[in-house]
Design an enzyme around this catalytic site. Structure first.
Site, PDB file in Angstrom:
ATOM      1  N   GLU A 160       7.686  -6.868   2.087  1.00  0.00           N
ATOM      2  CA  GLU A 160       6.381  -6.830   2.745  1.00  0.00           C
ATOM      3  C   GLU A 160       5.493  -7.894   2.489  1.00  0.00           C
ATOM      4  O   GLU A 160       4.949  -8.823   3.169  1.00  0.00           O
ATOM      5  CB  GLU A 160       5.683  -5.718   2.369  1.00  0.00           C
ATOM      6  CG  GLU A 160       6.117  -4.354   2.826  1.00  0.00           C
ATOM      7  CD  GLU A 160       5.876  -3.936   4.230  1.00  0.00           C
ATOM      8  OE1 GLU A 160       5.185  -4.839   4.818  1.00  0.00           O
ATOM      9  OE2 GLU A 160       6.285  -2.949   4.555  1.00  0.00           O
ATOM     10  N   LYS A 181       0.809  -1.193   0.126  1.00  0.00           N
ATOM     11  CA  LYS A 181      -0.077  -0.023  -0.176  1.00  0.00           C
ATOM     12  C   LYS A 181       0.981   1.274   0.101  1.00  0.00           C
ATOM     13  O   LYS A 181       1.746   1.595   1.219  1.00  0.00           O
ATOM     14  CB  LYS A 181      -1.004   0.183   1.256  1.00  0.00           C
ATOM     15  CG  LYS A 181      -1.795   1.299   0.933  1.00  0.00           C
ATOM     16  CD  LYS A 181      -2.844   1.054   2.446  1.00  0.00           C
ATOM     17  CE  LYS A 181      -3.627   2.512   2.354  1.00  0.00           C
ATOM     18  NZ  LYS A 181      -4.761   2.179   3.590  1.00  0.00           N
ATOM     19  N   ARG A 235       1.116  10.125   5.614  1.00  0.00           N
ATOM     20  CA  ARG A 235       1.468   8.819   6.023  1.00  0.00           C
ATOM     21  C   ARG A 235       2.569   8.159   5.739  1.00  0.00           C
ATOM     22  O   ARG A 235       2.657   6.937   5.461  1.00  0.00           O
ATOM     23  CB  ARG A 235       0.181   8.122   5.699  1.00  0.00           C
ATOM     24  CG  ARG A 235      -1.247   8.401   6.522  1.00  0.00           C
ATOM     25  CD  ARG A 235      -2.250   7.679   5.922  1.00  0.00           C
ATOM     26  NE  ARG A 235      -3.417   7.979   6.796  1.00  0.00           N
ATOM     27  CZ  ARG A 235      -4.728   8.218   6.369  1.00  0.00           C
ATOM     28  NH1 ARG A 235      -5.131   7.877   4.872  1.00  0.00           N
ATOM     29  NH2 ARG A 235      -5.655   8.392   7.119  1.00  0.00           N
ATOM     30  N   SER A 274      -9.940   5.759  -5.445  1.00  0.00           N
ATOM     31  CA  SER A 274     -10.483   6.708  -5.636  1.00  0.00           C
ATOM     32  C   SER A 274     -10.065   7.716  -6.702  1.00  0.00           C
ATOM     33  O   SER A 274     -11.004   8.164  -7.708  1.00  0.00           O
ATOM     34  CB  SER A 274     -10.807   7.440  -4.425  1.00  0.00           C
ATOM     35  OG  SER A 274      -9.641   8.011  -4.065  1.00  0.00           O
ATOM     36  N   TYR A 329     -14.990   0.794  -7.724  1.00  0.00           N
ATOM     37  CA  TYR A 329     -16.250   1.369  -7.394  1.00  0.00           C
ATOM     38  C   TYR A 329     -17.460   1.211  -8.571  1.00  0.00           C
ATOM     39  O   TYR A 329     -18.463   1.676  -8.448  1.00  0.00           O
ATOM     40  CB  TYR A 329     -15.908   3.011  -7.005  1.00  0.00           C
ATOM     41  CG  TYR A 329     -14.895   3.162  -5.909  1.00  0.00           C
ATOM     42  CD1 TYR A 329     -15.561   3.022  -4.493  1.00  0.00           C
ATOM     43  CD2 TYR A 329     -13.893   3.402  -6.018  1.00  0.00           C
ATOM     44  CE1 TYR A 329     -14.831   3.174  -3.678  1.00  0.00           C
ATOM     45  CE2 TYR A 329     -12.915   3.429  -4.932  1.00  0.00           C
ATOM     46  CZ  TYR A 329     -13.481   3.403  -3.754  1.00  0.00           C
ATOM     47  OH  TYR A 329     -12.731   3.664  -2.623  1.00  0.00           O
ATOM     48  N   LYS A 348      -1.993  -1.618  -3.659  1.00  0.00           N
ATOM     49  CA  LYS A 348      -3.029  -0.473  -3.558  1.00  0.00           C
ATOM     50  C   LYS A 348      -2.123   0.641  -3.606  1.00  0.00           C
ATOM     51  O   LYS A 348      -1.114   0.865  -2.977  1.00  0.00           O
ATOM     52  CB  LYS A 348      -3.814  -0.366  -2.418  1.00  0.00           C
ATOM     53  CG  LYS A 348      -4.873   0.702  -2.334  1.00  0.00           C
ATOM     54  CD  LYS A 348      -5.533   0.621  -0.940  1.00  0.00           C
ATOM     55  CE  LYS A 348      -6.545   1.941  -0.812  1.00  0.00           C
ATOM     56  NZ  LYS A 348      -7.392   2.110   0.263  1.00  0.00           N
ATOM     57  N   ARG A 358     -10.286  10.727   0.723  1.00  0.00           N
ATOM     58  CA  ARG A 358     -10.350  11.358   2.303  1.00  0.00           C
ATOM     59  C   ARG A 358     -11.896  11.912   2.286  1.00  0.00           C
ATOM     60  O   ARG A 358     -12.237  11.872   3.540  1.00  0.00           O
ATOM     61  CB  ARG A 358      -9.396  12.488   1.967  1.00  0.00           C
ATOM     62  CG  ARG A 358      -8.178  12.025   1.694  1.00  0.00           C
ATOM     63  CD  ARG A 358      -7.143  11.571   2.804  1.00  0.00           C
ATOM     64  NE  ARG A 358      -5.762  11.342   2.463  1.00  0.00           N
ATOM     65  CZ  ARG A 358      -5.103  10.338   2.242  1.00  0.00           C
ATOM     66  NH1 ARG A 358      -5.816   9.066   2.540  1.00  0.00           N
ATOM     67  NH2 ARG A 358      -4.008   9.942   2.033  1.00  0.00           N
TER      68      ARG A 358
END
Length: 329
Positions: free
Chosen positions: A240, A203, A224, A281, A320, A255, A213
């Site tokens: 990871e 990610k 982040r 998004s 989506y 992602k 957001r």
């Protein structure tokens, strides 16, 4: 040598002559069962709230979420990933609403499970960012940094309450070191051995999260970058991956999707577990915005983007457009 000798003998175009021919030789096909619908449910609203940066996507009420889940089942969509949006007054430093059995996400899980049962794989976002007043994915220490190990304790609690609510799979998405192992132990120790883990393995700290957001009513202060991956790094994602698999991940994810197809392909070639990709998004918003201006063909662009993600190695795609595309397929 005849006068025809200079013409090509091999003609790949022969396999592109008609729609039927192209369909027959297609190497990759989208299927409704490839698709997972991310959905937002907001506490304290009586009507769905449109997300301005994501035309066609809303923050659901409990009732409209149930309806969306039924529509996804009818279209053949495989799963639904639920995100809870609590009332601002319920946010605090440690994300208490995220582990409240009556918190909005846990309530939504129970609602959807009661509505569709096992006909849809019900997944839940396992992260604190929606529930903290500072908007970070974990608990902060005295200096305002995300405390990895204190956060893991909260994730263990979240896993338990989400599993108690009836979720089929949890998605630890905070990119804390050791999160998959802690969640697996928490599930196993509370009698939820059958709940699977979709690990957010790679990610990235991405500029494409912007519209999200708004979707989750984020209270984020700062960024982040100390826990999400650096967009410049590929080998790091493989490290990871190895850690997540060793800790018990049942499925792994990349992602965002489109800007990281090389990462997706590398991971897909390296594992024997299902691989997911999240068309996020910003990816959604770019296509919708360009289509609204008439710059691209919306439907063709959606299918092309999703096919590219599938071609790169994704077994599952969070998008989506899941229900819309599944109906068209």
């Amino acid at each position: 040598m005849t006068k025809y000798g200079s013409f090509p003998g091999a003609r790949p175009r022969r396999l592109r002559t008609t729609p039927a021919m192209r369909r027959m030789v297609a190497e990759h096909r989208l299927h409704p069962a490839d698709l997972i619908l991310p959905a937002f449910v907001r506490e304290g609203i009586s009507e769905p709230v449109p997300i301005s940066a994501m035309p066609g996507v809303v923050q659901h009420t409990r009732d409209t979420l149930r309806k969306a889940a039924v529509e996804a089942v009818e279209a053949g969509v495989a799963g639904i990933m639920l995100f809870g949006v609590p009332e601002d007054a319920k946010k605090d430093a440690v994300g208490t609403a995220g582990t409240d059995p009556d918190g909005i996400l846990q309530v939504a899980i129970r609602d959807v499970r009661a509505e569709v049962g096992d006909d849809l794989v019900i997944m839940s976002d396992l992260c604190l960012d929606e529930y903290t007043d500072h908007g970070h994915c974990g608990v902060l220490d005295a200096e305002g940094r995300v405390d990895n190990d204190a956060t893991l304790e909260r994730y263990a609690e979240m896993a338990q309450v989400q599993a108690d609510a009836g979720v089929h799979a949890v998605g630890p998405s905070g990119m804390m070191d050791g999160q998959v192992g802690v969640v697996r132990d928490a599930l196993d120790q509370t009698g939820h051995e059958d709940v699977s883990i979709l690990a957010y393995t790679a990610k990235y700290s991405s500029a494409f999260y912007g519209p999200f957001r708004e979707a989750v009513g984020s209270s984020l202060k700062g960024d982040r970058k100390t826990y999400q991956q650096d967009p410049a790094n590929l080998r790091e994602s493989l490290r990871e991956l190895a850690l997540d698999l060793d800790e018990g991940a049942d499925m792994v994810m990349v992602k965002p999707a489109l800007p990281y197809l090389d990462v997706l392909a590398k991971i897909a070639d390296s594992v024997d577990v299902p691989v997911a990709a999240y068309q996020i998004s910003g990816e959604y918003a770019m296509i919708e915005a360009a289509a609204e201006k008439g710059w691209i063909d919306r439907d063709k662009a959606i299918l092309e983007a999703l096919t590219g993600i599938k071609r790169a190695g994704a077994n599952m795609i969070l998008t989506y457009w899941a229900t819309e595309v599944a109906r068209g397929l």
